[in-house]
Design a protein around this motif. Structure first.
Motif, mmCIF file in Angstrom:
data_model
loop_
_atom_site.group_PDB
_atom_site.id
_atom_site.type_symbol
_atom_site.label_atom_id
_atom_site.label_comp_id
_atom_site.label_asym_id
_atom_site.label_seq_id
_atom_site.Cartn_x
_atom_site.Cartn_y
_atom_site.Cartn_z
ATOM 1 N N ASN A 92 0.821 -1.209 0.000
ATOM 2 C CA ASN A 92 0.000 0.000 0.000
ATOM 3 C C ASN A 92 0.855 1.258 0.000
ATOM 4 O O ASN A 92 0.516 2.263 -0.612
ATOM 5 C CB ASN A 92 -0.923 0.016 1.215
ATOM 6 C CG ASN A 92 -1.991 -1.065 1.116
ATOM 7 O OD1 ASN A 92 -2.360 -1.459 0.020
ATOM 8 N ND2 ASN A 92 -2.465 -1.544 2.259
ATOM 9 N N GLU A 93 2.002 1.205 0.693
ATOM 10 C CA GLU A 93 2.861 2.387 0.777
ATOM 11 C C GLU A 93 3.391 2.756 -0.607
ATOM 12 O O GLU A 93 3.467 3.924 -0.968
ATOM 13 C CB GLU A 93 4.022 2.126 1.734
ATOM 14 C CG GLU A 93 3.574 1.972 3.186
ATOM 15 C CD GLU A 93 4.761 1.767 4.101
ATOM 16 O OE1 GLU A 93 5.892 1.748 3.570
ATOM 17 O OE2 GLU A 93 4.563 1.647 5.319
ATOM 18 N N GLU A 94 3.745 1.724 -1.403
ATOM 19 C CA GLU A 94 4.273 1.983 -2.739
ATOM 20 C C GLU A 94 3.210 2.598 -3.628
ATOM 21 O O GLU A 94 3.454 3.509 -4.407
ATOM 22 C CB GLU A 94 4.777 0.677 -3.342
ATOM 23 C CG GLU A 94 5.360 0.834 -4.738
ATOM 24 C CD GLU A 94 5.841 -0.473 -5.315
ATOM 25 O OE1 GLU A 94 6.185 -0.502 -6.509
ATOM 26 O OE2 GLU A 94 5.877 -1.464 -4.560
ATOM 27 N N SER A 95 1.973 2.073 -3.502
ATOM 28 C CA SER A 95 0.881 2.607 -4.305
ATOM 29 C C SER A 95 0.564 4.030 -3.909
ATOM 30 O O SER A 95 0.267 4.886 -4.739
ATOM 31 C CB SER A 95 -0.373 1.727 -4.129
ATOM 32 O OG SER A 95 -0.099 0.409 -4.552
ATOM 33 N N ALA A 96 0.612 4.295 -2.599
ATOM 34 C CA ALA A 96 0.272 5.632 -2.110
ATOM 35 C C ALA A 96 1.300 6.670 -2.511
ATOM 36 O O ALA A 96 0.998 7.858 -2.598
ATOM 37 C CB ALA A 96 0.124 5.605 -0.590
ATOM 38 N N SER A 97 2.559 6.220 -2.785
ATOM 39 C CA SER A 97 3.604 7.180 -3.118
ATOM 40 C C SER A 97 3.575 7.619 -4.574
ATOM 41 O O SER A 97 4.310 8.500 -4.966
ATOM 42 C CB SER A 97 4.980 6.567 -2.800
ATOM 43 O OG SER A 97 5.193 5.423 -3.609
ATOM 44 N N THR A 98 2.719 6.964 -5.389
ATOM 45 C CA THR A 98 2.644 7.344 -6.798
ATOM 46 C C THR A 98 2.040 8.731 -6.928
ATOM 47 O O THR A 98 0.914 8.968 -6.489
ATOM 48 C CB THR A 98 1.778 6.341 -7.577
ATOM 49 O OG1 THR A 98 2.335 5.035 -7.418
ATOM 50 C CG2 THR A 98 1.727 6.706 -9.046
ATOM 51 N N PRO A 99 2.772 9.699 -7.473
ATOM 52 C CA PRO A 99 2.253 11.070 -7.529
ATOM 53 C C PRO A 99 1.105 11.211 -8.505
ATOM 54 O O PRO A 99 1.058 10.547 -9.531
ATOM 55 C CB PRO A 99 3.474 11.883 -8.003
ATOM 56 C CG PRO A 99 4.282 10.895 -8.798
ATOM 57 C CD PRO A 99 4.089 9.561 -8.117
ATOM 58 N N VAL A 100 0.133 12.075 -8.160
ATOM 59 C CA VAL A 100 -0.984 12.396 -9.043
ATOM 60 C C VAL A 100 -0.663 13.697 -9.769
ATOM 61 O O VAL A 100 -0.390 14.712 -9.129
ATOM 62 C CB VAL A 100 -2.291 12.553 -8.232
ATOM 63 C CG1 VAL A 100 -3.438 12.952 -9.159
ATOM 64 C CG2 VAL A 100 -2.600 11.262 -7.491
ATOM 65 N N PRO A 101 -0.635 13.700 -11.092
ATOM 66 C CA PRO A 101 -0.296 14.926 -11.837
ATOM 67 C C PRO A 101 -1.218 16.085 -11.448
ATOM 68 O O PRO A 101 -2.431 15.913 -11.290
ATOM 69 C CB PRO A 101 -0.510 14.512 -13.299
ATOM 70 C CG PRO A 101 -0.413 13.021 -13.300
ATOM 71 C CD PRO A 101 -0.947 12.575 -11.982
ATOM 72 N N GLU A 102 -0.625 17.264 -11.302
ATOM 73 C CA GLU A 102 -1.398 18.436 -10.941
ATOM 74 C C GLU A 102 -2.121 18.992 -12.176
ATOM 75 O O GLU A 102 -1.551 19.124 -13.248
ATOM 76 C CB GLU A 102 -0.474 19.502 -10.354
ATOM 77 C CG GLU A 102 -1.230 20.749 -9.878
ATOM 78 C CD GLU A 102 -0.291 21.763 -9.255
ATOM 79 O OE1 GLU A 102 0.894 21.435 -9.098
ATOM 80 O OE2 GLU A 102 -0.748 22.867 -8.934
ATOM 81 N N VAL A 103 -3.395 19.290 -12.003
ATOM 82 C CA VAL A 103 -4.214 19.842 -13.084
ATOM 83 C C VAL A 103 -4.663 21.240 -12.668
ATOM 84 O O VAL A 103 -5.336 21.417 -11.664
ATOM 85 C CB VAL A 103 -5.447 18.951 -13.365
ATOM 86 C CG1 VAL A 103 -6.317 19.587 -14.443
ATOM 87 C CG2 VAL A 103 -5.004 17.547 -13.783
ATOM 88 N N ASN A 104 -4.268 22.219 -13.459
ATOM 89 C CA ASN A 104 -4.583 23.604 -13.125
ATOM 90 C C ASN A 104 -5.887 24.036 -13.800
ATOM 91 O O ASN A 104 -5.892 24.771 -14.783
ATOM 92 C CB ASN A 104 -3.425 24.515 -13.556
ATOM 93 C CG ASN A 104 -3.622 25.946 -13.078
ATOM 94 O OD1 ASN A 104 -4.364 26.195 -12.126
ATOM 95 N ND2 ASN A 104 -2.968 26.882 -13.727
ATOM 96 N N ILE A 105 -6.995 23.523 -13.286
ATOM 97 C CA ILE A 105 -8.324 23.866 -13.782
ATOM 98 C C ILE A 105 -9.181 24.283 -12.605
ATOM 99 O O ILE A 105 -9.280 23.553 -11.618
ATOM 100 C CB ILE A 105 -8.973 22.677 -14.526
ATOM 101 C CG1 ILE A 105 -8.132 22.290 -15.747
ATOM 102 C CG2 ILE A 105 -10.397 23.016 -14.946
ATOM 103 C CD1 ILE A 105 -8.677 21.083 -16.493
ATOM 104 N N SER A 106 -9.784 25.446 -12.688
ATOM 105 C CA SER A 106 -10.563 25.979 -11.571
ATOM 106 C C SER A 106 -12.045 25.619 -11.700
ATOM 107 O O SER A 106 -12.601 25.608 -12.802
ATOM 108 C CB SER A 106 -10.424 27.507 -11.507
ATOM 109 O OG SER A 106 -9.063 27.876 -11.355
ATOM 110 N N ILE A 107 -12.654 25.327 -10.556
ATOM 111 C CA ILE A 107 -14.091 25.093 -10.523
ATOM 112 C C ILE A 107 -14.815 26.374 -10.950
ATOM 113 O O ILE A 107 -14.461 27.466 -10.531
ATOM 114 C CB ILE A 107 -14.557 24.691 -9.112
ATOM 115 C CG1 ILE A 107 -13.801 23.452 -8.630
ATOM 116 C CG2 ILE A 107 -16.070 24.444 -9.087
ATOM 117 C CD1 ILE A 107 -14.055 22.221 -9.441
#
Length: 252
Positions: A150-165
Motif C-alpha cells: 500500500n505504501e508503494e501505491s500511495a507514493s505514486t504522484p498524481v499529476p497536478e491539473v490547473n483547472i478551476s471550478i
C-alpha cells in the motif's frame, strides 16, 4: 409583435427551455421535439400549460397543419409532450420495466446454487495455493498489481491539473461545427477510475451522460443528462459563451 416564443418543453425523461418560430406548423414542431425528447412523432401528444405543475390545459396541438401562432402561445408557457406508446420509444424502453420478465428463484434453489458457488470458490483457492507456476503466484511473490504494498501505491504522484471550478470550457468533439460547452463543476480523482484526475462538466444542453454522480457516488449536482466526466486533455478552458444547439438544419 415577436415572431418567436420562449417555452419550456417537458416530457417523461427531459426538461429544457426552447425558442420556436410561431410560423412553423405543429408537424414541424413535432419533428423538432422528437430530437429533443426522443419520442417519435406519431406517439406525441402536446398540450399547452401556464406552468409545469398546472393541470389546466390551455390548448392541445392536434392540427398538424396549423401554425404554432394559431394557438396564441406566450413566453414562459409549458409544452408537455406525452408519449402515447412508450413501449416503442427509445427513452420509454429505458424507463418502462413492465415488459421485463422477472427472474425469481425459490429459497431451495437459491440455497443449492449458493452452496455450489461456495464450493467452487473453495476449490479454486486450494488449487491456487498448491500451484507455484501460475501468473497469480508470480504476482504474489513479486508484489505486482493488487498484491503491491500500500505504501508503494500511495507514493505514486498524481499529476497536478490547473483547472478551476466554475471555469467555462469546451469538450473535444469529432463532429465539425458541434460545440460541447459547459462549466467545470469538479476536478480530482474518482472512485470509478483507479487513477488519474477527472474533470466533471455541467453542459449547457442535455447532451451529457449523468447528473454529476457515477455508480452511486456524487461528485457534483446538475440536471439529468447535463453532466459528464472527461480527462483534462479533452478539455479547453476559455471564455466560451453559452451557445444554443440547433437540432434542426432547417431555417425558418
Amino acid at each position: 409583435m415577436s415572431s418567436t416564443v420562449n417555452v419550456f418543453v417537458v416530457s417523461p425523461d427531459t426538461r429544457s427551455e426552447r425558442r420556436f418560430d410561431l410560423h412553423i406548423t405543429v408537424q414541424q414542431l413535432k419533428n423538432k421535439l422528437e430530437l429533443i425528447t426522443g419520442i417519435p412523432v406519431p406517439n406525441q401528444s402536446i398540450s399547452v400549460h401556464n406552468a409545469e405543475n398546472d393541470s389546466n390545459i390551455l390548448a392541445v396541438l392536434e392540427d398538424e397543419n396549423r401554425a404554432l401562432g394559431f394557438y396564441g402561445m406566450q413566453d414562459g408557457q409549458v409544452l408537455k409532450v406525452t408519449d402515447l406508446n412508450p413501449s416503442t420509444s427509445f427513452t420509454g424502453q429505458l424507463s418502462d420495466v413492465s415488459q421485463v420478465e422477472k427472474f425469481e428463484l425459490s429459497e431451495e434453489a437459491y440455497a443449492q446454487r449458493r452452496g455450489t458457488f461456495v464450493l467452487l470458490n473453495l476449490l479454486e483457492s486450494i488449487l491456487h495455493g498448491m500451484r507455484t507456476d501460475t501468473v497469480l503466484a508470480y504476482k504474489q511473490r513479486h508484489k505486482i498489481g493488487r498484491f503491491a504494498d500500500n505504501e508503494e501505491s500511495a507514493s505514486t504522484p498524481v499529476p497536478e491539473v490547473n483547472i478551476s471550478i466554475g471555469s467555462r470550457c469546451e469538450v473535444e468533439t469529432s463532429e465539425e461545427g458541434f460545440h460541447k460547452r459547459g462549466t467545470v463543476r469538479f476536478v480530482g480523482p474518482t472512485k470509478f477510475a483507479k487513477s488519474g484526475t477527472w474533470v466533471g462538466v455541467e453542459y449547457d444542453e442535455p447532451i451529457g451522460k449523468n447528473d454529476g454522480s457515477v455508480q452511486g457516488e456524487r461528485y457534483f449536482t446538475c440536471r439529468q443528462n447535463f453532466g459528464v466526466f472527461v480527462r483534462p486533455d479533452r478539455l479547453k478552458i476559455g471564455d466560451f459563451p453559452v451557445e444554443e444547439i440547433n437540432f434542426d438544419d432547417e431555417e425558418i
